[in-house]
Each structure stands twice: as structure tokens, then as C-alpha cells.
Design an enzyme around this catalytic site. Structure first.
Site, short mmCIF file in Angstrom:
data_model
loop_
_atom_site.label_atom_id
_atom_site.label_comp_id
_atom_site.label_asym_id
_atom_site.label_seq_id
_atom_site.Cartn_x
_atom_site.Cartn_y
_atom_site.Cartn_z
CE LYS A 142 -1.80 1.78 4.11
NZ LYS A 142 -1.42 3.14 4.24
CG ASN A 143 2.50 2.77 3.48
OD1 ASN A 143 1.38 3.09 3.15
ND2 ASN A 143 3.07 2.81 4.66
CB CYS B 153 -4.97 10.83 11.52
SG CYS B 153 -3.27 10.40 11.71
NE ARG C 297 0.38 10.62 9.94
CZ ARG C 297 0.23 9.43 9.54
NH1 ARG C 297 -0.76 8.71 9.78
NH2 ARG C 297 1.20 9.11 8.78
NE ARG D 92 0.95 12.52 7.26
CZ ARG D 92 1.12 13.94 7.05
NH1 ARG D 92 0.28 14.61 7.68
NH2 ARG D 92 2.36 14.17 6.91
NE ARG E 175 -6.80 4.45 5.86
CZ ARG E 175 -5.69 5.05 6.80
NH1 ARG E 175 -5.93 4.97 8.17
NH2 ARG E 175 -4.46 5.28 6.22
CE LYS F 12 10.05 14.15 13.47
NZ LYS F 12 8.92 14.47 14.32
CG ASP G 180 3.23 1.76 9.62
OD1 ASP G 180 2.99 2.58 10.43
OD2 ASP G 180 3.11 2.12 8.39
CB ILE H 75 7.73 7.15 13.96
CG1 ILE H 75 8.79 6.44 14.03
CG2 ILE H 75 7.18 8.07 12.97
CD1 ILE H 75 10.04 6.91 13.53
CB SER I 137 9.26 13.14 6.57
OG SER I 137 8.00 13.36 5.84
CB VAL I 138 7.83 8.25 4.72
CG1 VAL I 138 7.45 7.39 3.69
CG2 VAL I 138 8.64 7.24 5.72
C1 UD1 Z 1 4.62 7.02 6.36
C2 UD1 Z 1 3.59 5.95 6.22
C3 UD1 Z 1 3.06 5.47 7.42
C4 UD1 Z 1 4.29 5.23 8.42
C5 UD1 Z 1 5.23 6.56 8.48
C6 UD1 Z 1 6.33 6.42 9.29
C7 UD1 Z 1 2.63 6.13 3.91
C8 UD1 Z 1 1.47 6.23 3.09
N1 UD1 Z 1 2.37 6.01 5.13
O1 UD1 Z 1 3.93 8.24 6.85
O2 UD1 Z 1 2.36 4.25 7.32
O3 UD1 Z 1 3.68 5.19 9.49
O4 UD1 Z 1 5.62 6.98 6.99
O5 UD1 Z 1 7.29 5.37 8.81
O6 UD1 Z 1 3.64 5.71 3.44
N2 UD1 Z 1 6.50 15.01 10.06
C9 UD1 Z 1 6.53 16.46 10.42
N3 UD1 Z 1 6.36 17.33 9.58
C10 UD1 Z 1 6.20 16.91 8.20
C11 UD1 Z 1 6.05 15.24 7.94
C12 UD1 Z 1 6.22 14.66 8.98
O7 UD1 Z 1 6.82 16.81 11.75
O8 UD1 Z 1 6.02 17.90 7.20
C13 UD1 Z 1 6.50 14.12 11.57
C14 UD1 Z 1 5.18 13.05 11.55
O9 UD1 Z 1 4.34 13.86 12.61
C15 UD1 Z 1 6.11 12.16 12.31
C16 UD1 Z 1 7.20 12.07 11.75
O10 UD1 Z 1 7.64 13.17 11.06
O11 UD1 Z 1 5.96 12.29 13.38
C17 UD1 Z 1 7.59 10.99 10.40
O12 UD1 Z 1 6.38 11.38 9.48
P1 UD1 Z 1 6.45 10.70 8.22
O13 UD1 Z 1 7.71 9.89 7.89
O14 UD1 Z 1 6.26 11.91 7.22
O15 UD1 Z 1 5.27 9.71 7.86
P2 UD1 Z 1 4.17 9.55 6.82
O16 UD1 Z 1 5.02 10.10 5.25
O17 UD1 Z 1 2.88 10.65 6.90
#
Ligand code: UD1
Length: 417
Positions: free
Chosen positions: A22-23, A116, A121, A92, A397, A161, A305, A327, A163-164
Site C-alpha cells: 500500500k505504502n 489523525c 501529522r 493523509r 484501508r 527530520k 507500523d 515516530i 519524513s517518508v
Molecule cells: C509514512 C507511512 C506510514 C508510516 C510513516 C512512518 C505512507 C502512506 N505512510 O507516513 O504508514 O507510519 O511513514 O514510517 O507511506 N512530520 C512532521 N512534518 C512533516 C512531515 C512529517 O513533523 O511535514 C513528522 C510526523 O508527524 C511524524 C514523523 O515526522 O512524527 C514521520 O512522519 P512521516 O515519515 O512523514 O510519515 P508519513 O509519510 O505521513
């Protein structure tokens, strides 16, 4: 509203084929917006988030056909650059259309994903990185309106930081940015590599030049391609843990064990037996689960996850274990429900202390988010008697054919109204 009824405790035995990720599918689907050529995608999982992303692409003007299980996507005649709230609020990953729309049209208006259940997030990292590519944006009435008046321009960007989502959005956006972009402190989740492989096949110029550093040279056209998405490592991890929890014996196929080394090593440490081949894993459960301390971390660390699922397994350990969630700030919602089933878990900030030696008792339960829901099913699978899990739309989902797959390996589980 649909519920799941689970009768434990049955040992799971047999074989489970893992679905497409999915991701990985979500950013790949979003990135098809870059292209005006036909794209065929294979191995997409049939889950709600993917349908939502398909609806979102269609709302932008994407023509999408189903051929057997594949999708044929034609984005040559996109009409809109607007991603509405009703499609982004449930998922998201909707924010991932921002990068490709800006790259292709120089403008986009996308609903903010909002909070969420597992935390606030924010998308500040996405936005400040995009602004370094020349994007101007404003946030009004829950939407981010963004434009790049002079087109996207390559730049050096350091993510404050890991961020995926931000790494994915920026990789996609940079594919069409003028000149060279270097992104540092990137997330290196396997799904990001899958996205890069897809984009490179499509004609983009992307190379890793350090452990968390990627170089992208802007191009201005793409190829027609066919691409098969990688396996879902979180689904694989979930079924491995399910086998361990039920003292079962499962063969998990359609996987690449090399990608989930951390999870496999952790499962070995708690005492289960694991045998690996190139594309499959055999797991044999044990009565005696050993305690362990775990912290979630960006890849190659232990994935957030799988935190909820692993917590259920550690409830069965002989001594106390700790889990530190690094995380997301609010990802322990499953704890209250697990405690109602007889677990003894206490929370202190982002740390959970799991007392162990739990014999789960069946109960009626409430799912709160995708991975929390599945952790309740795992606990129910090991509890003798009937459990009911409410609000299973969370589960739909992200898990393809969960009941069917579990039934095939001996679980007594069914969906009821
Ligand atoms: C993706 C995955 C999710 C997984 C997460 C962490 C998908 C669709 N979702 O979510 O399943 O749990 O990676 O492995 O692939 N953050 C900020 N500012 C930002 C972006 C992120 O502060 O602009 C913070 C988030 O709140 C969180 C951390 O960074 O605490 C990591 O988030 P991120 O890696 O961005 O997660 P997602 O991409 O949303």
C-alpha cells in the site's frame, strides 16, 4: 456498521501470499501525474486507500482502466489541479499529489490532511522543502495553494527530520525541476526505493549518492511503462507476528526477506524459528516467548507500523518488555483495548511497559486506526472464545483480503453486520 467476529485460539498453519505494498503504491500512483504517457501498474493491493487515491486521480482528470488486476493509467488530459478535502481527509497520502502537480503544471491546490488518530501529522517539512524549489504557497481555509511562477528550480535541500512523505513528495517534484537537486537526510524506506525505481523506469534521472542523500537531474519528458509494485512488508510482518502469537507454522510467500531483516531478527530474538529463502519465509512459533526492548525508528530500524502488533506478541513474553515509540506521539491507542483483554501494559509518555505472561481473554473491542485494528485481531486470535472487533473500516484501508487469508490458514474469523 461492519464488525469482525474472531474465535480464538487456533494455531495458524499453512501459506499466505503477501499482497503489493500500500505504502509503495500510493506515492507511485501520485507520481503518475507527472506523465502524459500510458502507464500500467501491477501488484497494487485491493484496499480502500488505493481506491481513494484512484478517486483522487480521477477527480483530477486521470483516465484509469482495470485490465485483469492491473491498472492502465492515462494522465495525458488532466483537467484540474485541485485535491478536495473529502478525498484527502481519509488518507493523509493525498498530500503526495502536491509535488507532481507542481512539477507538471506549476500550480496546485490541495487540502491539508489535518490531524489523525495517531498524532498531529503536519506537512511543514514538505512545504518548506518545496519552497526551496521556488514554490510560493499560502494556507487558506484548510487548503494549501501553491505555485511556482518561474517553474521548479533544482536546489540543495536538507530535511530537518526524516519524513517518508516529504522525501517522496520532493523526489517526485524534483524530477522536472530545472537542473540538479540534492536531497539530504532522506527517509530510505524500501517503498522510497520502489518509487525511485518506478520513476527511473519512466525516464527520470535519480541516483543515491550517500546513505540518505539523493541526486535528481530534471528531465522534461517521460516514457510509457509497465511496473510491478513491491510486496507489503508491513502485511508480511503482521502475518509473521500472527504465526508467533498463535504458536503456528506459516509460510509467507511473495516477499523479499532481505528487506525485513530487522523484523526477522527481532522475531528470532523472542524465540521463534525462522527459515528464509529468496522469496519466502517459514516461521514456526514457540510456547515460550522471550521478553525484549524495542524502539521504533526510521528504516532500517523497527517500523512504527508494526509496533502495535509486536506489543501483542510481547504481552505473551515470560518477563517484562519495553517499547519506545519514536515516530508518532499518540500511537498507543490499542493499549486500553489490550488491557481490557487482560494485558498489563502501562504508558509513560512515548514508552510502554509490557508486563508479560498475558493470557488474552476474548472481548468486544473498538478499532482506532489501521495498525491498532490489526493488533486487536492478533490478540483475539490468541484469546480462547469469541471476540468482536468494531469499526473495522480502519482495517479495510490497508489489509487486502485479511479474513480470507486468515481463514485459509485456520483462523475462525468472519465479517458481520
Ligand atoms: C509514512 C507511512 C506510514 C508510516 C510513516 C512512518 C505512507 C502512506 N505512510 O507516513 O504508514 O507510519 O511513514 O514510517 O507511506 N512530520 C512532521 N512534518 C512533516 C512531515 C512529517 O513533523 O511535514 C513528522 C510526523 O508527524 C511524524 C514523523 O515526522 O512524527 C514521520 O512522519 P512521516 O515519515 O512523514 O510519515 P508519513 O509519510 O505521513
Amino acid at each position: 456498521m461492519k464488525k469482525l467476529e474472531v474465535f480464538g485460539a487456533k494455531k495458524l498453519t499453512g501459506q499466505i501470499k503477501i499482497s503489493g505494498s500500500k505504502n509503495a503504491s500510493l506515492p507511485i500512483l501520485a507520481s503518475t501525474l507527472l506523465s502524459n504517457k500510458k502507464i500500467r501498474l501491477k501488484n497494487l493491493p485491493d484496499v480502500k486507500d488505493i481506491k481513494t487515491m484512484i478517486n483522487l486521480l480521477q477527480s483530477l482528470g486521470s483516465k484509469i482502466k482495470k485490465r485483469n488486476k492491473d491498472l492502465i493509467i492515462d494522465n495525458s488530459k488532466l483537467k484540474r489541479k485541485f485535491a478536495p478535502y473529502n478525498l484527502v481527509k481519509t488518507m493523509r497520502a493525498g498530500i503526495l499529489v502536491l509535488g507532481p502537480l507542481l512539477a507538471r503544471f506549476g500550480m496546485a491546490k490541495v487540502s491539508l490532511p489535518g490531524g489523525c488518530a495517531i498524532g498531529t501529522r503536519p506537512i511543514d517539512i514538505h512545504l518548506s522543502a518545496l519552497s526551496k524549489l521556488g514554490v510560493k504557497y499560502k494556507i487558506e481555509q484548510g487548503y494549501v495553494s501553491a505555485s511556482a511562477p518561474r517553474g521548479l528550480i533544482g536546489s540543495n535541500i536538507y530535511f530537518p527530520k526524516i519524513s517518508v512523505g516529504a522525501t517522496e513528495n520532493l523526489i517526485i517534484a524534483s524530477c522536472f525541476a530545472k537542473g540538479r537537486t540534492i536531497l539530504s537526510n532522506c527517509a530510505i524506506e524500501p517503498e522510497i526505493n520502489d518509487l525511485i525505481k518506478f520513476l527511473v523506469d519512466m525516464g527520470c534521472d535519480i541516483k543515491w549518492i550517500g546513505k540518505r542523500k539523493v541526486k535528481i537531474i530534471g528531465v522534461n519528458c517521460t516514457n510509457e511503462i509497465s511496473y510491478s509494485v513491491m510486496f507489503d512488508r508491513i502485511e508480511a510482518g503482521t502475518y509473521l507476528i500472527a504465526a508467533a502469537i498463535t504458536e503456528g507454522n506459516l509460510k509467507i510467500t511473495n516477499v523479499r526477506p532481505k528487506i525485513i531483516k530487522t523484523e526477522i531478527n527481532i522475531l528470532k530474538k523472542v524465540g521463534v524459528k525462522i527459515f528464509q529463502k529468496k522469496n519466502e519465509i517459514r516461521i514456526i512459533g514457540t510456547k515460550k516467548i522471550k521478553n525484549l526492548n524495542i524502539k521504533t525508528a526510521p528504516y532500517p530500524g523497527f517500523p512504527t507500523d508494526l509496533q502495535a502488533q509486536m506489543m501483542v506478541l510481547l504481552c505473551k513474553a515470560n518477563k517484562r518488555s519495553f517499547i519506545k515509540e519514536n515516530i508518532f506521539e499518540n500511537r498507543f491507542m490499542h493499549v486500553a483495548e489490550l488491557n481490557r483483554m487482560g494485558a498489563n501494559i502501562s504508558i509513560n509518555g512515548n514508552k510502554a511497559l509490557i508486563k508479560g505472561n498475558t493470557r488474552f481473554a476474548p472481548a468486544e473491542l473498538m478499532a482506532t486506526d489501521l495498525r491498532a485494528s490489526v493488533s486487536l485481531i492478533l490478540a483475539a486470535l490468541s484469546a480462547e472464545g469469541k471476540s468482536i472487533i468494531n469499526r473495522i473500516y480502519h482495517l479495510d484501508r490497508g489489509y487486502e483480503n485479511l479474513e480470507k487469508k486468515l481463514k485459509k490458514v485456520g483462523a475462525k474469523i468472519r465479517r458481520i453486520n
